[in-house]
Motif scaffolding. Structure first.
Motif, PDB file in Angstrom:
ATOM      1  N   ASP A  94       0.909  -1.119   0.016  1.00 59.18           N
ATOM      2  CA  ASP A  94      -0.021  -0.074  -0.062  1.00 59.18           C
ATOM      3  C   ASP A  94       0.705   1.202  -0.157  1.00 59.18           C
ATOM      4  O   ASP A  94       1.981   1.103   0.149  1.00 59.18           O
ATOM      5  N   TYR A  96       2.560   4.203   1.672  1.00 61.82           N
ATOM      6  CA  TYR A  96       3.081   4.452   3.014  1.00 61.82           C
ATOM      7  C   TYR A  96       3.616   5.910   3.285  1.00 61.82           C
ATOM      8  O   TYR A  96       3.691   6.469   2.283  1.00 61.82           O
ATOM      9  N   ASP A 127      -3.266   4.410   8.719  1.00 62.24           N
ATOM     10  CA  ASP A 127      -4.234   3.952   8.545  1.00 62.24           C
ATOM     11  C   ASP A 127      -5.144   4.697   7.453  1.00 62.24           C
ATOM     12  O   ASP A 127      -5.584   6.030   7.657  1.00 62.24           O
ATOM     13  N   SER A 134      -5.712   0.961  13.481  1.00 64.62           N
ATOM     14  CA  SER A 134      -5.306  -0.441  13.550  1.00 64.62           C
ATOM     15  C   SER A 134      -4.224  -1.001  12.721  1.00 64.62           C
ATOM     16  O   SER A 134      -3.899  -2.229  12.925  1.00 64.62           O
ATOM     17  N   ASP A 135      -3.959  -0.217  11.783  1.00 63.76           N
ATOM     18  CA  ASP A 135      -3.398  -0.723  10.607  1.00 63.76           C
ATOM     19  C   ASP A 135      -1.921  -0.394  10.851  1.00 63.76           C
ATOM     20  O   ASP A 135      -1.703   0.855  10.209  1.00 63.76           O
ATOM     21  N   GLN A 136      -1.049  -0.877  11.491  1.00 62.11           N
ATOM     22  CA  GLN A 136       0.171  -0.550  11.632  1.00 62.11           C
ATOM     23  C   GLN A 136       1.220  -1.525  11.020  1.00 62.11           C
ATOM     24  O   GLN A 136       2.314  -1.711  11.400  1.00 62.11           O
ATOM     25  N   GLU A 214       6.525  -8.953   6.033  1.00 64.56           N
ATOM     26  CA  GLU A 214       5.724  -8.071   6.724  1.00 64.56           C
ATOM     27  C   GLU A 214       6.255  -7.511   8.042  1.00 64.56           C
ATOM     28  O   GLU A 214       6.326  -8.041   8.831  1.00 64.56           O
ATOM     29  N   SER A 224      -4.215   8.612  11.021  1.00 64.88           N
ATOM     30  CA  SER A 224      -4.864   8.164   9.855  1.00 64.88           C
ATOM     31  C   SER A 224      -4.937   9.281   8.822  1.00 64.88           C
ATOM     32  O   SER A 224      -4.875  10.522   9.331  1.00 64.88           O
TER      33      SER A 224
END
Length: 292
Positions: A94, A96, A127, A134-136, A214, A224
């Protein structure tokens, strides 16, 4: 004891029967504080320099080399496209974020908490859902540099900043088997340190079996950004199990065509098949010693 050429030849017959050396356990390089730099340097030697991304070449003022780089906070933080470092052999899952101020502008309560390893830019996920943190996770795959050809690497490592809770930050490694199915190569925890300290973790295999990494970076995303709005997570709270972390330099062995990972069952069958032959060779070597 002096060994005859005949005896040496007998033992050589055993030594040559080691086809699984390429699948020995990986080498782990890690350290925190001053030891992070030592581990980082040692890892770079082990991968013969390899590829390095320190993020400092990313312009945060809207003039970046890749025109798809998107401003989050002018002059301070930007979103880079997934192929920004295709030339080094890296593709991200994605977009970043790269920041020149330690993400202080998008998370003011963490200002000064993340000093860069190589000034001034650092790197982290955000996020994409406004108000969610929550997306770290940072995910990276490998290609042959400057191409779209999928590749693998022998080793990958990264600098982390401010890892304080054990087990919260880690790197997971994956490869593929001969059928193209994903294989888990292991999960390795980043060492912890004090507030604002630097950590390094690098893992090196004997063959280019790593096709994906990952990075789980802390317990929450720093902020976010939904394309319009920025929301800050706020300060970390170690007493509540909340640890905020960023990354800096990524280093990895230059990507090449990947080597398939043997299935555990395949390795077991190979070992089982070799056992009788190994026993015969050992008996032959013992006879050589007795006769020498």
């Amino acid at each position: 004891m002096n060994l005859s050429l005949k005896t040496i030849a007998c033992f050589a017959g055993i030594t040559l029967l080691s086809p699984l050396n390429a699948w020995a356990g990986p080498q782990i390089f890690s350290g925190s504080g001053a030891d992070a730099t030592t581990a980082f340097d040692a890892f770079r030697v082990a991968i013969n320099g390899g590829s390095r991304i320190n993020w400092d070449g990313v312009a945060v003022d809207g003039t970046d080399a890749n025109p798809e780089t998107r401003i989050i906070d002018t002059g301070k933080t930007v979103e880079i496209p997934v192929d920004r470092f295709r030339g080094r052999g890296a593709i991200f899952e994605d977009p970043y974020a790269v920041s020149a101020d330690g993400f202080g502008s998008v998370n003011p309560e963490s200002a000064g908490q993340f000093p860069a390893f190589t000034p001034n830019n650092t790197f982290v996920m955000f996020d994409p859902e406004n108000g969610s943190f929550s997306d770290q996770v940072i995910e990276q795959t490998f290609v042959l540099p400057n191409t779209d050809i999928a590749a693998g690497t022998r080793g990958f490592g990264a600098i982390f900043v401010d890892t304080e809770l054990a087990g919260a930050t880690r790197i997971e490694f994956r490869g593929v088997n001969i059928n193209g199915h994903e294989v888990d190569l292991g999960s390795f925890d980043v060492p912890v340190g004090g507030n604002g300290e630097t950590q390094f973790l690098g893992v090196l295999f004997d063959a280019p079996v790593i096709t994906e990494v990952e990075l789980v970076v802390g317990t929450h995303a720093l902020f976010s950004f939904d394309g319009t709005n920025v929301a800050s997570f706020g300060a970390e709270r170690l007493q509540d199990g909340i640890d905020l972390v960023v990354t800096d330099d990524f280093v990895f062995a230059t990507p090449e065509l990947a080597t398939a990972v043997p299935e555990p069952s395949t390795v077991a069958l190979m070992l089982a098949g070799l056992a009788p032959l190994l026993r015969r060779k050992i008996r032959q070597a013992n006879r050589c010693l007795l006769a020498d």
